[in-house]
Design an enzyme around this catalytic site. Sequence first.
Site, short mmCIF file in Angstrom:
data_model
loop_
_atom_site.label_atom_id
_atom_site.label_comp_id
_atom_site.label_asym_id
_atom_site.label_seq_id
_atom_site.Cartn_x
_atom_site.Cartn_y
_atom_site.Cartn_z
N SER A 1 28.05 51.44 59.83
CA SER A 1 26.65 51.69 60.21
C SER A 1 26.10 50.50 60.99
O SER A 1 25.36 50.68 61.97
CB SER A 1 25.78 51.99 58.99
OG SER A 1 25.72 50.88 58.14
N ASP B 1 25.85 42.47 57.56
CA ASP B 1 26.71 43.37 58.36
C ASP B 1 26.31 43.35 59.83
O ASP B 1 27.16 43.21 60.72
CB ASP B 1 26.63 44.82 57.83
CG ASP B 1 27.25 44.96 56.45
OD1 ASP B 1 27.57 43.94 55.83
OD2 ASP B 1 27.41 46.11 56.00
C1 MEV Z 1 27.25 45.04 52.59
O1 MEV Z 1 28.37 45.54 53.33
C2 MEV Z 1 27.49 45.07 51.15
C3 MEV Z 1 26.40 44.65 50.21
O2 MEV Z 1 26.46 43.25 49.99
C4 MEV Z 1 25.00 45.05 50.62
C5 MEV Z 1 24.31 44.12 51.61
O3 MEV Z 1 24.73 42.99 51.83
O4 MEV Z 1 23.26 44.56 52.15
C6 MEV Z 1 26.73 45.34 48.90
#
Ligand code: MEV
Length: 398
Positions: free
Chosen positions: A145, A199
């Site tokens: 995403s 991300d």
């Molecule tokens: C992100 O890919 C995974 C989590 O740490 C959520 C986040 O950082 O927003 C679980």
Amino acid sequence: MAESSEVLVVSAPGKIILHGEHSVVYGKTALAASIGLRTRVRLRSSSNGATRLHLASLDISREWRLESLSHAIPIIDGIRNPAPPQADSMLILRQLSQSDKGDIEDSALLVFLFLYTHICSASALPGLDVEVGSDLPPSAGLGSSAAYCTSLAAALLAATHNISRNPSNGRWQQEDLELIDKWAFRAETLIHGNPSGIDNTVSTFGGALSYQSGHISELKSMPTLRVLLTNTNVPRSTSTLVSAVKDNVNKFPDIYKPILDSMGAIAVESKRVMEALASGTLPEVSVACNTLESKDDLFCVLETLIDVNQQLLMALGVGHPCLEQLCRVTRKHGLHSKLTGAGGGGCGFTVVPPGVGANVVEAVRADLVRCGFVCWETDLGGPGVCIPRTEQSLVQEK
Ligand code: MEV
């Protein structure tokens, strides 16, 4: 806008979280890197009074007449400071993004409409033809995403001449990357509610970095790290898992907060070990092997940190029998694995130390495939969002 004959192509990578998933949401350090799997957006002007979006990996095509979108254009305070989405314009966009397919599809359409109506809001909405393709499996923990939000934000900002590339190397400048990152983050909140931002940051800047509460610190150098990625094919929802962890932390803070602290400490320690591996110096490492004499010892520490973090993630409640199976299978071959991303299924990764032969990797892969999983070997730390070199001559930015 670009002329109708011009095609703008932008690509952005997925990510692997080496350490710090979930704890990063609570302000702890996380360690992450871009991976070789990417999402590509191809955008061109269209003059038929409509905007069309084709999402190849979700098998969706949608077209909106420009007049139907005109009343959804928000009043925004300049493009350079994306504010949280406004409730009234989001209400309209949600109606326009309904599909009869499912939540992932609806979110993907909503993100597109949000970025398109907001980034292009300065003038009359341009008709666009947008195609998106991706190597990244959705809902698997590899940042699909974020790669979608980042590549779309960059393509729309470039098409509207809000960002421009450095003529000497064809890359976007730091402040433009920061703008892409901000819009990608806003779009990510529509999918994940309250994401940490790691991300979209990895997808924008690429490379390997540590991240804490919005602060990025690039790894001084990244060792050549061979990693086997495995998708258990068990779908899961990041926002559901993040809120389940939140419930546990709120109910039993004295039990869960120390787990999050440990995860943060593991990310910090792992960063030191990786930098030592890259530079060839041996740090004072506070865990695992008693004395550090060689690169192998450093890998031994990395593997211990992976094992400990995997156990902590299970204690946090984000494990899954398939992920345990993945760890057991690789362990049989002497290799260490942990989940990556939100857990509850999705992907795990396995570190392949330098001395491990191709025959071992093939045997591990064959065992994992027999479990019904899908595996890739991938490079870590490649470029963030960019116009691929092969496509640069197609675009004339003003
Ligand atoms: C992100 O890919 C995974 C989590 O740490 C959520 C986040 O950082 O927003 C679980």
